[in-house]
Design a protein around this motif. Structure first.
Motif, PDB file in Angstrom:
ATOM      1  N   PRO A  52       0.816  -1.214   0.000  1.00  0.00           N
ATOM      2  CA  PRO A  52       0.000   0.000   0.000  1.00  0.00           C
ATOM      3  C   PRO A  52       0.850   1.266   0.000  1.00  0.00           C
ATOM      4  O   PRO A  52       2.005   1.253   0.439  1.00  0.00           O
ATOM      5  CB  PRO A  52      -0.793  -0.114   1.305  1.00  0.00           C
ATOM      6  CG  PRO A  52       0.101  -0.911   2.207  1.00  0.00           C
ATOM      7  CD  PRO A  52       0.787  -1.906   1.313  1.00  0.00           C
ATOM      8  N   ASN A  53       0.279   2.354  -0.502  1.00  0.00           N
ATOM      9  CA  ASN A  53       0.958   3.647  -0.429  1.00  0.00           C
ATOM     10  C   ASN A  53       1.142   4.052   1.032  1.00  0.00           C
ATOM     11  O   ASN A  53       0.325   3.716   1.891  1.00  0.00           O
ATOM     12  CB  ASN A  53       0.161   4.711  -1.179  1.00  0.00           C
ATOM     13  CG  ASN A  53       0.106   4.434  -2.660  1.00  0.00           C
ATOM     14  OD1 ASN A  53       1.105   4.108  -3.276  1.00  0.00           O
ATOM     15  ND2 ASN A  53      -1.062   4.559  -3.255  1.00  0.00           N
ATOM     16  N   ARG A  54       2.215   4.763   1.309  1.00  0.00           N
ATOM     17  CA  ARG A  54       2.545   5.135   2.675  1.00  0.00           C
ATOM     18  C   ARG A  54       2.657   6.648   2.800  1.00  0.00           C
ATOM     19  O   ARG A  54       2.941   7.346   1.823  1.00  0.00           O
ATOM     20  CB  ARG A  54       3.875   4.493   3.097  1.00  0.00           C
ATOM     21  CG  ARG A  54       3.960   2.998   2.869  1.00  0.00           C
ATOM     22  CD  ARG A  54       2.894   2.239   3.667  1.00  0.00           C
ATOM     23  NE  ARG A  54       3.044   2.464   5.086  1.00  0.00           N
ATOM     24  CZ  ARG A  54       3.839   1.746   5.881  1.00  0.00           C
ATOM     25  NH1 ARG A  54       4.548   0.749   5.370  1.00  0.00           N
ATOM     26  NH2 ARG A  54       3.919   2.000   7.179  1.00  0.00           N
ATOM     27  N   THR A  92       3.316  -0.193  -8.384  1.00  0.00           N
ATOM     28  CA  THR A  92       3.857   1.073  -7.886  1.00  0.00           C
ATOM     29  C   THR A  92       3.391   1.334  -6.463  1.00  0.00           C
ATOM     30  O   THR A  92       2.236   1.077  -6.116  1.00  0.00           O
ATOM     31  CB  THR A  92       3.402   2.242  -8.787  1.00  0.00           C
ATOM     32  OG1 THR A  92       3.880   2.017 -10.110  1.00  0.00           O
ATOM     33  CG2 THR A  92       3.955   3.564  -8.274  1.00  0.00           C
ATOM     34  N   VAL A  93       4.286   1.841  -5.631  1.00  0.00           N
ATOM     35  CA  VAL A  93       3.925   2.318  -4.307  1.00  0.00           C
ATOM     36  C   VAL A  93       4.461   3.741  -4.176  1.00  0.00           C
ATOM     37  O   VAL A  93       5.588   4.026  -4.578  1.00  0.00           O
ATOM     38  CB  VAL A  93       4.496   1.399  -3.196  1.00  0.00           C
ATOM     39  CG1 VAL A  93       6.003   1.252  -3.306  1.00  0.00           C
ATOM     40  CG2 VAL A  93       4.126   1.937  -1.809  1.00  0.00           C
ATOM     41  N   ILE A  94       3.621   4.627  -3.655  1.00  0.00           N
ATOM     42  CA  ILE A  94       4.010   6.020  -3.467  1.00  0.00           C
ATOM     43  C   ILE A  94       4.194   6.290  -1.977  1.00  0.00           C
ATOM     44  O   ILE A  94       3.334   5.943  -1.165  1.00  0.00           O
ATOM     45  CB  ILE A  94       2.961   6.984  -4.045  1.00  0.00           C
ATOM     46  CG1 ILE A  94       2.792   6.734  -5.550  1.00  0.00           C
ATOM     47  CG2 ILE A  94       3.358   8.440  -3.805  1.00  0.00           C
ATOM     48  CD1 ILE A  94       1.690   7.543  -6.187  1.00  0.00           C
ATOM     49  N   VAL A  95       5.329   6.871  -1.624  1.00  0.00           N
ATOM     50  CA  VAL A  95       5.571   7.304  -0.252  1.00  0.00           C
ATOM     51  C   VAL A  95       5.423   8.819  -0.239  1.00  0.00           C
ATOM     52  O   VAL A  95       6.239   9.547  -0.816  1.00  0.00           O
ATOM     53  CB  VAL A  95       6.960   6.882   0.243  1.00  0.00           C
ATOM     54  CG1 VAL A  95       7.200   7.397   1.659  1.00  0.00           C
ATOM     55  CG2 VAL A  95       7.097   5.361   0.207  1.00  0.00           C
ATOM     56  N   TRP A  96       4.349   9.297   0.401  1.00  0.00           N
ATOM     57  CA  TRP A  96       4.058  10.727   0.464  1.00  0.00           C
ATOM     58  C   TRP A  96       4.846  11.350   1.605  1.00  0.00           C
ATOM     59  O   TRP A  96       4.773  10.906   2.743  1.00  0.00           O
ATOM     60  CB  TRP A  96       2.564  10.956   0.684  1.00  0.00           C
ATOM     61  CG  TRP A  96       1.710  10.276  -0.339  1.00  0.00           C
ATOM     62  CD1 TRP A  96       1.087   9.062  -0.234  1.00  0.00           C
ATOM     63  CD2 TRP A  96       1.380  10.774  -1.631  1.00  0.00           C
ATOM     64  NE1 TRP A  96       0.399   8.766  -1.368  1.00  0.00           N
ATOM     65  CE2 TRP A  96       0.558   9.806  -2.251  1.00  0.00           C
ATOM     66  CE3 TRP A  96       1.700  11.937  -2.334  1.00  0.00           C
ATOM     67  CZ2 TRP A  96       0.053   9.968  -3.524  1.00  0.00           C
ATOM     68  CZ3 TRP A  96       1.189  12.097  -3.604  1.00  0.00           C
ATOM     69  CH2 TRP A  96       0.384  11.129  -4.194  1.00  0.00           C
ATOM     70  N   ARG A  97       5.578  12.376   1.290  1.00  0.00           N
ATOM     71  CA  ARG A  97       6.436  13.011   2.284  1.00  0.00           C
ATOM     72  C   ARG A  97       5.919  14.416   2.573  1.00  0.00           C
ATOM     73  O   ARG A  97       5.686  15.214   1.652  1.00  0.00           O
ATOM     74  CB  ARG A  97       7.864  13.116   1.763  1.00  0.00           C
ATOM     75  CG  ARG A  97       8.847  13.719   2.744  1.00  0.00           C
ATOM     76  CD  ARG A  97       9.374  12.661   3.681  1.00  0.00           C
ATOM     77  NE  ARG A  97       9.848  13.238   4.937  1.00  0.00           N
ATOM     78  CZ  ARG A  97      10.496  12.553   5.852  1.00  0.00           C
ATOM     79  NH1 ARG A  97      10.758  11.282   5.667  1.00  0.00           N
ATOM     80  NH2 ARG A  97      10.882  13.116   6.971  1.00  0.00           N
ATOM     81  N   GLY A  98       5.707  14.729   3.850  1.00  0.00           N
ATOM     82  CA  GLY A  98       5.337  16.077   4.241  1.00  0.00           C
ATOM     83  C   GLY A  98       3.914  16.465   3.899  1.00  0.00           C
ATOM     84  O   GLY A  98       3.629  17.635   3.684  1.00  0.00           O
ATOM     85  N   VAL A  99       2.996  15.483   3.824  1.00  0.00           N
ATOM     86  CA  VAL A  99       1.573  15.779   3.613  1.00  0.00           C
ATOM     87  C   VAL A  99       0.783  15.102   4.717  1.00  0.00           C
ATOM     88  O   VAL A  99       1.193  14.100   5.279  1.00  0.00           O
ATOM     89  CB  VAL A  99       1.089  15.294   2.226  1.00  0.00           C
ATOM     90  CG1 VAL A  99       1.805  16.028   1.124  1.00  0.00           C
ATOM     91  CG2 VAL A  99       1.280  13.796   2.077  1.00  0.00           C
TER      92      VAL A  99
END
Length: 406
Positions: A254-256, A317-324
């Motif tokens: 999962p996206n993190r 694809t996995v997206i690691v969201w930074r600063g949101v």
């Protein structure tokens, strides 16, 4: 009672699917005791020799037929250290562990009456009848070996091969489901042995070795025996064993989200260990041969995982969201992108003032466009057919993503 049975069944099925590689401890990293001598495979978690009654250092059993666990934890140990010892000078293919197998011997020499090694490993669950599985492992000939040969294979069964009587003799009654037919003489490069088979439904163990006698084994002499004390055998190293359903696809997890102000790393993929994968960022491979690992990106980063199952390669694809603090999805917002599959154009609705980006299966930016109106059509005529990840950066700071197929 019926409800409880259904819950247990669902839970067990979840566990079955959670681990793509069904081999436990597939690259021999986990051990109960660091080895310090030959014949100590049993110290590698979930692996043993065919003689399951033998427990090191119980020398009441002959050591013939017992493989060796070699591990970097053993340091410069002359028998099982990595990379240097009496038999070889080589690192493991991945990680710090591998297995040494004696796979062939001149049977006319009575000095070693039981000289075959077989390694036996546990699967995470019994294979399912009628399903096809991709089996892969890697071998390397040791430079002190006298013979190089073929027919190193993998045999799956329910444990009936396990014996305390003749664990080191040729197990000719077993026919490997996957076998390497070529003579393997490379002492530098790891050689892949791979194949598929359809399970009968009782297979819960994997056994690796040479299951054919001298008369049915093709072999060549590769080393002079001067200084070897008359040893006329073959030693191979084994690493990175995998058993994967043939229809398995890549799953990057999962996206993190790493919240604003958090310094923490996050895990992507899963923690099952070795897996025939490659991981990419912006089209550049950053890791391989692992189901997952920790990441600590400075900015929001898109990681692409490829999985190779006997030549069938899939991507996720996995997206690691930074600063949101919030991450939107197409299913929870009003943003809409269609059609999918698309041919020459995409329509984007309810995203005025945003920026749309399309990324290909290895994370390379394929298209970037500013969305000016509430319903806008974008040309994708120039894009190659395939699966893309669409990222919409909203004015509010929210990010929306979805899959797009051309």
């Amino acid at each position: 009672m019926r409800a409880l049975f259904i819950i247990v069944l669902i839970f067990n099925c979840f566990l079955c699917e959670a681990q793509v590689n069904l081999v436990r401890n597939p690259s021999f990293e986990q051990y109960s005791v660091c080895p310090d001598d030959w014949d100590e495979l049993k110290y590698s978690n979930d692996w043993m020799s065919l003689d399951s009654a033998w427990s090191p250092p119980d020398w009441s059993h002959l050591p013939w037929g017992v493989p060796d666990l070699c591990h970097i934890c053993a340091g410069s140990n002359p028998f099982v250290g990595i990379p240097y010892n009496l038999a070889f000078n080589h690192f493991a293919r991945t990680g710090g562990g591998m297995v040494q197998l004696q796979t062939f011997f001149d049977e006319a020499d009575v000095t070693f009456p039981q000289a075959r090694d077989y390694m036996q490993g546990h699967l995470s669950h019994t294979l399912i009848s009628g399903l096809s599985y991709c089996v892969t492992f890697f071998v390397l000939l040791e430079p002190t070996t006298y013979f190089a040969h073929n027919n190193i294979g993998a045999y799956f069964d329910d444990g009936t091969i396990d014996t305390t009587l003749n664990p080191g003799k040729v197990q000719v009654h077993c026919t490997p489901q996957v076998i390497g037919t070529s003579i393997i003489s490379d002492t530098v490069n790891w050689i892949k042995i791979q194949g598929t088979f359809v399970a009968e439904g009782n297979e819960r163990l994997i056994n690796i070795g040479n299951f054919t006698d001298k008369a049915h084994t093709s072999y060549i002499v590769v080393k002079d025996t001067v200084g070897l004390g008359g040893y006329l055998g073959s030693l191979y190293l084994v690493d990175d064993v995998s058993v994967i359903k043939s229809d398995a696809v890549a799953d990057a997890g999962p996206n993190r989200v790493i919240p604003v102000g958090s310094p923490d790393s996050v895990w992507i993929g899963d923690s099952s260990g070795y897996l025939p994968t490659c991981w990419y960022v912006n089209g550049v491979m950053i890791d391989s041969n692992t189901a997952g690992f920790k990441v600590h990106p400075d900015t929001t980063t898109r990681y692409v995982m490829s999985l190779d199952v006997c030549g069938h390669i899939t991507y996720d694809t996995v997206i690691v969201w930074r600063g949101v603090n919030t991450v939107g999805t197409a299913s929870t917002g009003a943003v809409n992108i269609y059609p999918s599959p698309a041919v020459d154009a995409l329509t984007v609705e309810h995203a005025a003032g945003s920026t749309l980006e399309l990324y290909d299966v290895v994370g390379r930016l394929a298209l970037s466009s500013r969305i000016m109106t509430d319903r806008e059509t974008l040309s994708i005529f120039h894009l190659l057919p395939g699966v893309y990840t669409a990222l919409i950066r909203m004015q509010s700071g929210k990010r929306v993503f979805m899959k797009v197929v051309k």
